[in-house]
Motif scaffolding. Structure first.
Motif, short mmCIF file in Angstrom:
data_model
loop_
_atom_site.label_atom_id
_atom_site.label_comp_id
_atom_site.label_asym_id
_atom_site.label_seq_id
_atom_site.Cartn_x
_atom_site.Cartn_y
_atom_site.Cartn_z
N ASP A 363 37.07 36.69 42.97
CA ASP A 363 36.67 37.32 41.71
C ASP A 363 36.34 38.80 41.85
OD1 ASP A 363 36.92 34.90 40.37
OD2 ASP A 363 34.85 34.30 40.80
N ALA A 364 36.55 39.35 43.04
CA ALA A 364 36.26 40.77 43.26
C ALA A 364 37.25 41.63 42.49
CB ALA A 364 36.30 41.10 44.74
N GLN A 365 36.79 42.83 42.13
CA GLN A 365 37.63 43.80 41.43
C GLN A 365 37.63 45.12 42.20
OE1 GLN A 365 36.24 44.19 37.39
NE2 GLN A 365 36.07 41.99 37.10
N LEU A 366 38.79 45.71 42.35
CA LEU A 366 38.92 47.00 43.02
C LEU A 366 39.69 47.94 42.10
CD1 LEU A 366 39.93 47.76 46.69
CD2 LEU A 366 41.12 48.89 44.81
N ARG A 367 39.15 49.13 41.94
CA ARG A 367 39.83 50.16 41.14
C ARG A 367 39.85 51.46 41.94
NH1 ARG A 367 37.11 46.84 37.65
NH2 ARG A 367 38.43 45.94 36.02
N ALA A 368 40.98 52.13 41.89
CA ALA A 368 41.17 53.34 42.71
C ALA A 368 41.55 54.53 41.84
CB ALA A 368 42.24 53.10 43.77
N PHE A 369 41.11 55.69 42.27
CA PHE A 369 41.39 56.95 41.58
C PHE A 369 41.00 58.07 42.54
CE2 PHE A 369 37.05 55.77 40.96
CZ PHE A 369 36.32 56.94 40.98
N GLY A 370 41.36 59.30 42.22
CA GLY A 370 40.87 60.36 43.07
C GLY A 370 41.71 61.61 43.10
N HIS A 371 41.29 62.52 43.99
CA HIS A 371 41.90 63.84 44.14
C HIS A 371 43.08 63.73 45.11
CE1 HIS A 371 37.88 64.73 42.61
NE2 HIS A 371 37.36 64.33 43.75
N LEU A 372 44.13 63.07 44.72
CA LEU A 372 45.20 62.81 45.67
C LEU A 372 45.99 64.05 46.05
CD1 LEU A 372 44.43 59.88 45.15
CD2 LEU A 372 46.83 59.30 45.39
N GLY A 373 45.82 65.13 45.29
CA GLY A 373 46.44 66.38 45.69
C GLY A 373 45.91 66.88 47.02
N ASP A 374 44.70 66.48 47.39
CA ASP A 374 44.14 66.84 48.70
C ASP A 374 43.81 65.62 49.54
OD1 ASP A 374 41.15 66.36 47.76
OD2 ASP A 374 42.00 67.79 46.35
N GLY A 375 44.47 64.49 49.23
CA GLY A 375 44.38 63.32 50.10
C GLY A 375 43.13 62.49 49.96
N ASN A 376 42.40 62.63 48.87
CA ASN A 376 41.11 61.96 48.70
C ASN A 376 41.23 60.88 47.63
OD1 ASN A 376 37.81 63.18 47.57
ND2 ASN A 376 38.42 61.20 48.37
N VAL A 377 41.01 59.62 48.03
CA VAL A 377 41.02 58.52 47.08
C VAL A 377 39.64 57.87 47.05
CG1 VAL A 377 41.92 56.89 48.80
CG2 VAL A 377 42.15 56.38 46.37
N HIS A 378 39.15 57.61 45.84
CA HIS A 378 37.90 56.89 45.65
C HIS A 378 38.22 55.44 45.34
CE1 HIS A 378 35.62 60.59 45.75
NE2 HIS A 378 36.35 61.09 44.76
N VAL A 379 37.55 54.55 46.04
CA VAL A 379 37.75 53.11 45.85
C VAL A 379 36.44 52.51 45.39
CG1 VAL A 379 38.36 50.95 46.99
CG2 VAL A 379 39.54 53.04 47.62
N ALA A 380 36.45 51.91 44.21
CA ALA A 380 35.25 51.28 43.64
C ALA A 380 35.46 49.78 43.63
CB ALA A 380 34.99 51.81 42.23
N VAL A 381 34.54 49.05 44.26
CA VAL A 381 34.68 47.61 44.41
C VAL A 381 33.48 46.90 43.80
CG1 VAL A 381 35.03 45.70 46.02
CG2 VAL A 381 35.95 47.97 46.56
N HIS A 382 33.76 45.88 43.00
CA HIS A 382 32.71 45.01 42.47
C HIS A 382 32.91 43.61 43.03
CE1 HIS A 382 30.04 42.78 39.91
NE2 HIS A 382 31.03 42.13 39.33
N VAL A 383 31.92 43.14 43.79
CA VAL A 383 31.90 41.78 44.30
C VAL A 383 30.75 41.05 43.61
CG1 VAL A 383 31.54 40.31 46.31
CG2 VAL A 383 32.89 42.41 46.53
N PRO A 384 31.03 40.01 42.81
CA PRO A 384 29.95 39.32 42.10
C PRO A 384 28.89 38.79 43.06
CG PRO A 384 32.09 38.65 41.25
CD PRO A 384 32.36 39.46 42.47
N ASP A 385 27.63 39.02 42.70
CA ASP A 385 26.48 38.50 43.47
C ASP A 385 26.52 38.93 44.93
OD1 ASP A 385 25.58 37.06 41.17
OD2 ASP A 385 27.09 35.53 41.60
N MET A 386 26.93 40.15 45.18
CA MET A 386 27.04 40.64 46.56
C MET A 386 25.67 40.79 47.20
SD MET A 386 29.08 43.99 48.03
CE MET A 386 28.22 45.11 46.93
#
Length: 458
Positions: A363-386
């Protein structure tokens, strides 16, 4: 710890410059509630005296800026003294000829940007937290942000620094020259050191000529292979004016353009990737050229759909999509990661991590976005009841693959406490040993922001 040190500190900064006990707890900031005291010096001389007193007493000091960091690098404990530079917020007049701005470390980024703009210039480092991030904190963490592809990170935009060492020694290197090859450039020891080697008190910022205008567009792409090809094409065609290249994966775009998010999708939500691209320059035909470059990219099959901002309001609306990361929190608590790696490896890395996480937590969710012009990706993860054990396992799934890819566990947020255990994935044993040697040389007692980045002993 007795009250002798408190009395000494109060004598240095005055009653208004020291908070302890109930006064400190009343500030209602989690990073400060459990500290021994919070000291607010109003000058470099006071910072020096405070650090000298704490050094003599063997008491740890935690420097704090705008508290916008994400790696717990400014969290304080009950036995530690917080050093806040919030009262050191003076700006000197902009030197238009030299194109520099001298500011104290407590100045807010937005204030520095406004001062530069009033002088017809630009301070190009920009962050979503521009209204609260301080210049000293940005120097200490080597902040990046939205325009690194054109202007570089904080390191590239600082001419000189004034720094106070752990024992109170003031190191003034307030150089305003663009070129100065006179021996070691000591400021680079402290940029990105996260307050573990010294406390930044003043900074000389490098300013640029302000662009006469900017062109902004949101592009939809069918696959990740087009991302790298598009970046190369745009950077070449725009001849140095490309100032932002932000990539959003489809699931991120859907979240920030679906109620309860305020924005509505300027492009349909069924594309694989979305790129926010911006060019800034002074050419009178810039808008026409920008549109033609994007049209050519569409004709070559790199762009599936596009919308170009026709006004400053529309430009801000497109940026609001990328900056609305708070929408990710509506699904529950997040684990946020700040990764740097080669663009060619990024898509495979994200999908590998997504697969590993969802195999462990369906049930985990991962969403990615970021400054890929300079090689930087942000990864946001939600794990229920972590829980705590889950978080440690999740960190391993995210960070471990980076070692084989020569990636970095931190692109722009720093190491702090949160990422210290994983630093060895991105740095060699020789590099870590040299970091430790620097720490021991400049802070032999280990009292300056201890436990962050590296320990005082192996």
């Amino acid at each position: 710890m007795d009250n002798t040190l408190l009395d000494t500190l109060r004598g240095i900064v005055g009653p208004a410059g020291l908070l302890a006990g109930d006064e400190l707890r009343a500030r209602q900031k989690p990073q400060q509630l459990h500290a021994y005291a919070l000291v607010r010096p109003a000058s470099t001389a006071e910072v020096s005296a405070v650090l000298a007193a704490c050094h003599a007493a063997g008491v740890a000091v935690v420097p704090q800026g705008g508290l916008t960091g994400l790696v717990h690098g400014a969290d304080a404990q009950a036995h530690e003294v917080i050093l806040s530079l919030e009262r050191m917020n003076r700006l000197e007049p902009v030197d238009i000829t030299q194109r520099v701005l001298v500011a104290e470390a407590g100045v807010i980024l937005e204030q520095a940007q406004a001062a530069a703009e009033a002088a017809g210039l630009l301070f190009p480092v920009d962050l979503g937290a521009r209204g609260s991030a301080t210049l000293g904190g940005m120097v200490a963490t080597n902040a990046g942000g939205n325009s690194v592809i054109r202007y570089g990170m904080m390191r590239n935009n600082v001419h000189g620094l004034e720094v106070v060492l752990a024992d109170g020694t003031v190191l003034s290197s307030m150089n305003q020259l663009l070129k100065n090859n006179s021996g070691y450039d000591l400021k680079h020891l402290f940029i990105g050191s996260e307050g573990t080697l010294g406390v930044v008190t003043r900074v000389v910022l490098r300013l640029c000529e302000a662009p006469a205008g900017r062109c902004t567009a949101l592009l939809a792409l069918s696959d990740f292979d087009a991302v790298g090809k598009l970046l190369r094409r745009l950077d070449h065609a725009m001849a140095g004016t490309l100032s932002a290249f932000e990539v959003m994966w489809q699931d991120f775009y859907q979240v920030v353009t679906t109620p309860p998010a305020q924005a509505r999708p300027p492009l349909p939500q069924d594309h694989a990737f979305y790129v926010l691209v911006e060019a800034s320059g002074s050419s009178t035909d810039q808008a026409d050229r920008f549109a033609q470059i994007l049209s050519d990219a569409m004709e070559h099959g790199l762009v599936a759909d596009a919308t170009i901002a026709q006004s400053e309001r529309e430009c801000q609306a497109l940026w609001a999509l990328r900056d609305d990361v708070r929408q990710l929190g509506r699904f529950g608590p997040l684990a946020a990661y700040d990764i740097s790696l080669r663009l060619a490896d990024t898509a495979t890395y994200v999908e590998t991590v997504r697969t590993s996480i969802q195999a462990r937590w369906p049930d985990a969710q991962l969403r990615a976005f970021g400054h890929l012009g300079d090689g930087n990706v942000h990864v946001a993860v939600h794990v229920p009841d972590m829980n705590t054990a889950d978080r440690a396992e999740l960190d391993g799934l995210v960070y471990t693959p980076l070692q084989a890819l020569n990636g970095a566990v931190s692109a722009e947020h720093g190491i702090g406490i949160e990422k210290k255990a994983w630093l060895g994935l991105s740095r060699t044993p020789a590099e870590l040993a040299l970091m430790l040697l620097l720490k021991q040389s400049l802070d032999p007692k280990g009292v300056l922001n201890p436990g962050r980045v590296v320990d005082s002993r192996l």
